[in-house]
Design a protein around this motif. Structure first.
Motif, PDB file in Angstrom:
ATOM      1  N   LEU A   1     -62.213   3.865 -27.662  1.00  0.00           N
ATOM      2  CA  LEU A   1     -63.037   4.607 -28.610  1.00  0.00           C
ATOM      3  C   LEU A   1     -62.311   4.743 -29.951  1.00  0.00           C
ATOM      4  O   LEU A   1     -62.925   4.642 -31.014  1.00  0.00           O
ATOM      5  N   VAL A   2     -60.991   4.950 -29.894  1.00  0.00           N
ATOM      6  CA  VAL A   2     -60.222   5.060 -31.132  1.00  0.00           C
ATOM      7  C   VAL A   2     -60.224   3.714 -31.859  1.00  0.00           C
ATOM      8  O   VAL A   2     -60.449   3.634 -33.062  1.00  0.00           O
ATOM      9  N   ARG A   3     -60.043   2.626 -31.096  1.00  0.00           N
ATOM     10  CA  ARG A   3     -60.033   1.304 -31.715  1.00  0.00           C
ATOM     11  C   ARG A   3     -61.372   1.025 -32.405  1.00  0.00           C
ATOM     12  O   ARG A   3     -61.427   0.526 -33.528  1.00  0.00           O
TER      13      ARG A   3
ATOM     14  N   ALA B   1     -49.950   8.645 -25.699  1.00  0.00           N
ATOM     15  CA  ALA B   1     -50.121   7.192 -25.579  1.00  0.00           C
ATOM     16  C   ALA B   1     -51.235   6.714 -26.499  1.00  0.00           C
ATOM     17  O   ALA B   1     -51.133   5.638 -27.105  1.00  0.00           O
ATOM     18  N   VAL B   2     -52.284   7.505 -26.612  1.00  0.00           N
ATOM     19  CA  VAL B   2     -53.405   7.123 -27.487  1.00  0.00           C
ATOM     20  C   VAL B   2     -52.948   7.098 -28.941  1.00  0.00           C
ATOM     21  O   VAL B   2     -53.240   6.158 -29.690  1.00  0.00           O
TER      22      VAL B   2
ATOM     23  N   ALA C   1     -52.807   3.938 -31.334  1.00  0.00           N
ATOM     24  CA  ALA C   1     -53.542   3.923 -32.601  1.00  0.00           C
ATOM     25  C   ALA C   1     -52.636   3.461 -33.736  1.00  0.00           C
ATOM     26  O   ALA C   1     -53.077   2.736 -34.630  1.00  0.00           O
ATOM     27  N   SER C   2     -51.361   3.848 -33.679  1.00  0.00           N
ATOM     28  CA  SER C   2     -50.466   3.525 -34.795  1.00  0.00           C
ATOM     29  C   SER C   2     -50.297   2.021 -34.953  1.00  0.00           C
ATOM     30  O   SER C   2     -49.910   1.541 -36.013  1.00  0.00           O
ATOM     31  N   LYS C   3     -50.580   1.257 -33.885  1.00  0.00           N
ATOM     32  CA  LYS C   3     -50.381  -0.202 -33.965  1.00  0.00           C
ATOM     33  C   LYS C   3     -51.658  -0.952 -34.349  1.00  0.00           C
ATOM     34  O   LYS C   3     -51.655  -2.163 -34.480  1.00  0.00           O
TER      35      LYS C   3
ATOM     36  N   VAL D   1     -55.162  12.496 -33.313  1.00  0.00           N
ATOM     37  CA  VAL D   1     -55.671  12.606 -31.947  1.00  0.00           C
ATOM     38  C   VAL D   1     -55.490  14.060 -31.492  1.00  0.00           C
ATOM     39  O   VAL D   1     -54.379  14.585 -31.486  1.00  0.00           O
ATOM     40  N   CYS D   2     -56.605  14.669 -31.122  1.00  0.00           N
ATOM     41  CA  CYS D   2     -56.595  16.093 -30.798  1.00  0.00           C
ATOM     42  C   CYS D   2     -56.344  16.294 -29.295  1.00  0.00           C
ATOM     43  O   CYS D   2     -56.906  15.590 -28.464  1.00  0.00           O
TER      44      CYS D   2
END
Lengths: 315, 886, 66
Positions: B444-446, B348-349, B353-355, B333-334
């Protein structure tokens, strides 16, 4: 009608005898009234069983898919248009076919006949002055126009567009028919009314896929409803799944449907499945000037792109 | 940073304004820069580079109108230049695209009076075609078109009731499809065109509104008030350009543009130095792009032998096989400095994401795109054994290739990658809503994670390039292309349908700069006839074309025989023909001729030219008409030049030119000026009131309404020359052979009107000359060179790779219905033929032709088609992932 | 219902609308964060099935642009 069947048998006999075809696809009497069934006649004795009357609504193009033999096929106006689509979509080649064209004045709707006779129908006879229905203690004559299938009542292509032999001279085409009165009525509804209309329309659906099986356009080796990776549509009776099935099936028929009425005829629940396909058929005509199955020289309209295609519909 | 589109998009310190550099104090930027990128110690460094050729593309400078006291640009807040108006219209401009008055005023009082204008005027030719108040005699060539564009867009932004007026002298819409745009602006958008040059702008006392006084076309004096006036400023050479030219010892034109010749349009007066763009002369984007490619070709041709002598090949990391492996996803995550982290809670993002399913590792980076992060990423991929990567940062449109490179460097297939656009689509557009922006970033990451989990390594088809070129058309453009390609070292076949090379140039006498066309042309022809790398096929046409980029197979047919030619690229230079007029009594009298007929008379020194009393030219014969709504571009210059030639041969001759707009664009304007000075009489007519031509008693009587006198004039012409239009061949067959499009007029349509003027969307097929659009010799030659230049970028590679995101068929469930074959614009699908071992009659996709658009996939009812990289299950998983609660 | 916010799923063509959405960001234009973008290579890729799936998954509107 009597003249038709005599001629059909005569042609069929000749074609088989001269070995121009391996089989004839036509109709024979079904086990219950008003339900003629398709049959494959390969011998002279099979030909004797062939029938022709106003109960031959099944679209015989459906039985041509991927066949390898030489086939003589009996074709009404709508069957002929679907045969054209079948040829265009490589389901059968023109060279394999001898098309026996039958000018058609419409098929009768067995539900309408039952309703009009008010009894359990045991026998139905076609007479020049109407349809004679016999039931337990009842005999009644009904006018054919009153019990025509909905699609036949508004049909404007009763004569086959393509044929090798004709069993009779062409019949007069219906003029001044308002083909889309019902579609316009739905179009005029508010979103809430539409929602309610379609909810009620589809509520009896049991997802038996009879409409799909009867449709000559539905020939995919694997239908999207049967696929699981990805799962396009859920397999439950959840109304959303049911709607998804009907919407997507209709889209698959867009620009290809000839309004032959097979889907409605096949539906055991009496759902007017044409409500979906007809809207798309109307749009194809209004936007692209297209009627499916009228010419062997042109792919279905949505298969092609022309720079002057209208684009207001996607804005 | 001067422009938002600057490349590289990096900030630089202006040392003249920097307080730290000037006074040694401040240093704020160094303190706040999170990347520690500020270095005050950087000094100008002088470097010496050895080069074989130089290309000057130093552009132009917009004319500065502040010296015109009559327009009061410097004083009046509502007088702006066209360049300023471009910024006003721009969404990223000072007013975010809202058109408002008083854009230049910083006074508080003015700010209160800012309003949306109701009436805007454009004044054309400010700093162009003007020797009185500035020294720019040339036409700037682009201003008519940009003024129309600005007016149309202003109406789009403000609303249809905005009143737009363009004051002009001649409307010069001579570019491809420009005349149609002009017609639409007038008829559809309701933009008013007033043929009048405005002398003075004054402010209406007590307001900042602007009043102009002008004489309209009928000669009536008018006063009109506008809310805003845009000065359509011209293009001129900058001082720096002139200094540069002097330093390099290059000749300039009297207008201070770099001097070139018609037959070498990008070569300066000094060998090895080339020029392109507006330093060569005022021009628009497509012409500049053509020039640029042409200059690259010219510079490359003399260096062809040295090609690839200084290149180094990168080390290739072998690809790890990940098929069958459980996805092990790495998420980066940038923060993008504070661009993302300032709004979105990046930590937090990353934590979120790690989960997510299959995510093995996630982290945040200050700048994901920086070199050290890239190196780090390669390490992490190897260390953690990651096999799918998601970068949540900016847009894949700019950064996907960079990260894919990183994947390749770590041994991963580059298609095992996905980006989540949490900057352009999130932090930048929701800056007042950090909480929801963070939620959106998670979504969006999900979505990206769920998609990449289904990603498969994709293969790129590699195909060999046949390093032979075929040029179709032996006119001046085709000859140029063939010559250029041969000079670059490639075997070239030149196909000509007639028995002679030269095309339409064979009919031309002199160029507008007085070069003898026949002399130059025969030298060009001799040149290519001698060239061993060029094979010329005369009397030859194409009877079929098979194959695709790198591997075409074309069947040529000449009178007796057919032969097959294998080639890697094709250049279409099939030209056009002169229109045979159907009006003005053409064909009824030998003294009524076309422009090309007149050239022939010049070439043969026809004695009849000596005794003429009255020579008349009629312009726009067959052009700018409903049937051919385009300008033929060359005819005005041609007629003006020929009028001068007649005057030169017999100064007593009366020469009349009947025209609609004189379109002597660029430095051709000087000719127009010369013609007027030489006494050529110009009479304007309108398309509704065309000149009359009658034959009576052996006389040719031409009548026209004089626009100055408003009276009918009758001329007894001894010679009537009709400037007839240029019409394309409308070669449908050729268009089908190469699957290239044609416009309504029958000219071929290039890949991009501005940025891809010499190539087609079909890979490996290029375009030049009149088949593209009417143009004079210099532009045809530049385009011919440009087409060669673009072709060389392909030919100089032994192999090319196609994209991995292409369609693929699962033949087992294909129904052979043929929708894909019918619907594909690139002819990528076909049926497996009778010889196929399995699945005969089922569809297959040629990955080389497939552009990955997915039309076939969406149209396939059977679900047999898959778009790799954007497959159905991937898009579905994205949709499903979006709906899951975060 | 007054604080009801629609959920919008949009399918944007990589070549035009997706780039336009990028440019919107570059230009720092602001819009409500109710929209989720799915990048597709061309609107030709769009299938009615995607629209129906998005609606089924709870989207209040589907926007296709290209």
């Amino acid at each position: 009608m009597l003249a038709y069947i005599t001629k059909i048998k005569e042609i069929s006999d000749r074609l088989l005898k001269e070995q121009k075809v391996d089989l004839i696809i036509g109709f024979r009497k079904g086990t219950i009234p008003m339900m003629n069934e398709p049959c494959f006649a390969k011998t002279a004795s099979d030909v004797k069983n062939l029938v022709w009357d106003s109960n031959c609504g099944i679209n015989l193009a459906n039985y041509l898919t991927n066949r390898k033999e030489k086939i003589g096929v009996i074709a009404k106006g709508c069957d002929a248009r679907n045969i054209v689509t079948h040829i265009l979509e490589n389901k059968i080649s023109r060279e394999q076919l001898v098309i026996i064209g039958v000018p058609c004045k419409g098929m009768i709707d067995r539900r309408k006949v039952s309703a009009a006779s008010g009894c359990e129908v045991a026998e139905v006879l076609e007479k020049p002055d109407g349809i004679v229905v016999k039931g337990p203690g009842v005999e009644k004559t009904i006018k054919k126009v009153d019990v025509l299938q909905d699609n036949c009542a508004i049909c404007i292509h009763r004569n086959p567009v393509i044929s090798d032999e004709m069993v009779a001279d062409p019949v007069e085409e219906q003029k001044g028919v308002d083909r889309y009165e019902d579609v316009r009525r739905v179009e005029a509804m508010s979103p809430e009314e539409k929602w309610k209309y379609f909810e009620e329309l589809l509520s009896p659906c049991i997802r038996c896929y009879a409409c799909r099986n009867a449709c000559p356009l539905c020939y995919c080796p694997t239908c999207f409803v049967d696929e699981s990776k990805p799962q396009w549509v859920g397999k439950t009776l959840d109304p959303i799944d049911t709607r998804t099935f009907h919407f997507l099936r209709a889209y698959h028929c867009a620009g290809r449907c000839t309004d032959c009425g097979s889907c409605v005829r096949a539906c055991p629940m009496g759902i007017d499945v044409r409500a979906f396909t007809k809207k798309l058929e109307k749009d194809a005509l209004e936007f692209f000037g297209w009627e499916a199955g009228m010419s062997l020289n042109e792919r279905p309209t949505l298969d092609t792109f022309k720079p002057d295609d209208p684009d207001h519909l996607i804005k | 940073m001067e422009y938002a589109q600057a490349v590289p998009l990096k900030y630089a310190i202006n040392p003249d304004e920097c307080i730290y550099l000037q006074k040694g104090k401040c240093g704020n930027c160094k303190d706040v820069c999170p990347a520690d990128a500020i270095d005050y110690e950087q000094k100008e460094i002088r470097k010496t580079i050895n080069v074989g050729s130089i290309i000057l593309s130093s552009g132009f400078t917009p004319f500065d109108p502040s010296k015109f006291d009559n327009y009061q640009y410097a004083m009046y807040p509502n007088v702006v230049t066209s360049m300023e108006f471009e910024r006003i219209l721009s969404a990223s401009g000072p007013t975010h695209g809202h058109v408002l008055t008083r854009p230049k005023s910083s006074k508080k009082k003015d700010a209160e009076n800012v309003k949306t204008p109701k009436k805007i005027a454009w004044l054309q030719c400010v700093g162009s075609r003007d020797m009185n108040r500035c020294d720019n005699a040339h036409c700037s060539s682009v201003c008519c078109m940009y003024a129309i564009k600005e007016a149309v867009i202003a109406k789009e932004h403000v609303g249809d009731d905005l009143d737009c007026t363009i004051f002009f002298m001649d409307m010069r819409t001579h570019g491809k499809d420009f005349e149609r745009y002009y017609d639409a602006a007038r008829e559809k958008h309701g933009i008013r065109f007033e043929r009048s040059r405005i002398h003075t702008i004054t402010e209406v006392p007590g307001t900042k509104d602007l009043s102009v006084r002008y004489a309209n076309e009928k000669g009536e004096l008018r006063n009109e008030v506008f809310d805003m006036i845009v000065l359509s400023i011209g293009l001129e050479s900058s001082k720096q350009n002139i200094e540069l030219a002097n330093k390099l010892g290059l000749d300039l034109t009297p207008q201070n543009f770099c001097k070139t010749s018609t037959f070498e349009p990008v070569a300066t007066s000094r060998e090895g130095i080339f020029v392109c763009g507006a330093f060569q002369g005022p021009k628009d984007i497509p012409q500049s792009v053509v020039d640029a490619s042409a200059a690259a070709e010219a510079a490359g041709a003399i260096l062809a032998q040295a090609r690839n002598t200084l290149t180094r090949s990168p080390e290739v990391v072998p690809e790890t096989n990940v098929i069958g492996e459980r996805p092990r996803i790495g998420v980066f995550v940038c923060r993008c400095g504070s661009n993302i982290a300032g709004i979105v809670d990046v930590l937090a993002v990353a934590e979120y994401a790690s989960k997510l399913p299959y995510v093995e590792f996630s982290t945040d980076n200050l700048y994901a795109c920086s070199q050290d992060t890239q190196d780090n990423m390669v390490q992490l991929i190897k260390e953690k054994n990651l096999n799918r990567i998601v970068v949540a940062a900016c847009t894949p449109k700019t950064h996907e290739p960079l990260f894919q490179e990183t994947l390749l460097n770590s041994g991963l297939n580059k298609y095992l990658f996905e980006m989540a656009n949490i900057r352009n689509h999130d932090s930048w557009v929701h800056k007042n809503n950090p909480e929801l922006a963070t939620k959106k970033a998670k979504d969006l990451v999900r979505s990206a994670v769920s998609k990449v989990a289904l990603a498969a390594p994709l293969a790129e088809a590699e195909l060999e390039v046949n390093q032979t070129a075929m040029v179709i058309g032996g006119g001046i453009s085709g000859i140029t292309t063939a010559k250029s390609l041969a000079m670059q070292g490639f075997r070239t076949h030149l196909i000509e349908r007639s028995g002679q090379l030269g095309g339409q140039a064979l009919n031309l006498y002199h160029t507008s700069s007085n070069e003898d066309v026949q002399e130059k042309l025969s030298a060009m022809i001799q040149d290519i006839e001698r060239n061993k790398k060029i094979t010329i096929h005369l009397n030859t046409e194409l009877s079929s074309v098979e194959g695709f980029v790198g591997n075409f197979k074309t069947t040529l047919s000449s009178k007796k025989k057919k032969k097959v030619l294998e080639h890697g690229v094709a250049v279409i230079a099939t030209g056009a023909v002169p229109f045979q007029p159907d009006e003005y009594c053409f064909g009824q009298d030998s003294r009524i001729i076309t422009s090309l007929d007149l050239d022939k008379k010049f070439m043969t020194n026809d004695p009849m030219l000596q005794d003429l009393v009255n020579a008349v030219f009629i312009q726009c014969v067959g052009s700018r008409e409903p049937d051919r709504p385009y300008c033929s571009r060359v005819c005005c210059t041609h007629s003006v030049h020929n009028a001068l030639e007649l005057k030169k041969r017999n100064p007593k001759m009366n020469v009349y030119i009947l025209y609609r707009d004189i379109r002597t664009y660029g430095e051709r304007e000087i000719l127009y000026k010369e013609a007027r000075a030489a006494g050529v009489i110009f009479i304007r007519y309108s398309v509704n009131q065309k000149p009359g031509v009658v034959l009576s008693d052996g006389k040719i009587l031409v009548t026209a309404t004089d626009h100055v006198l408003g009276r009918l004039v009758e001329i007894e012409a001894d010679l009537l020359t009709l400037a007839s239009s240029i019409v394309p061949y409308k070669d449908e067959k050729l268009a089908k052979f190469f699957k290239v499009p044609m416009n309504d007029d029958g000219f071929f349509v290039e890949r991009h009107a501005k940025l891809g003027p010499v190539e087609f969307a079909t890979a490996g097929v290029f375009l030049c000359g009149l088949a593209h659009y009417p143009k004079p010799i210099d532009e045809s030659i530049a385009q011919g060179q440009a087409a060669a230049s673009r072709a060389v970028t392909l030919l100089s590679q032994k192999t090319i790779h196609t994209s991995g995101t292409v369609a693929k068929v699962n033949p087992a469930i294909c129904s052979s219905c043929g929708v894909c074959l019918s619907i594909c614009p690139y002819s990528a699908p076909s049926y497996l033929d009778e010889k196929a071992r399995m699945f005969r009659g089922k569809a297959q996709i040629n990955p080389v032709l497939c552009k990955g658009c997915g039309l076939c996939v969406a149209s396939c009812r059977s679900g047999a088609l898959h778009l790799q990289g954007f497959d159905n299950d991937q898009i579905f998983s994205q949709i499903y992932a979006l709906s899951e609660a975060g | 219902m007054s604080d009801w916010e629609p959920k919008i799923v949009s399918f944007l063509c990589n070549w035009c609308s997706y780039g336009a959405a990028d440019l919107t960001g570059v230009s720092r234009m602001q819009y409500p964060p109710n929209i989720r973008i799915v990048r597709i290579p061309c609107t030709g890729r769009m299938s009615p099935k995607f629209a129906l799936a998005a609606l089924r998954e709870g989207a209040d509107a589907v926007w296709v642009s290209g």
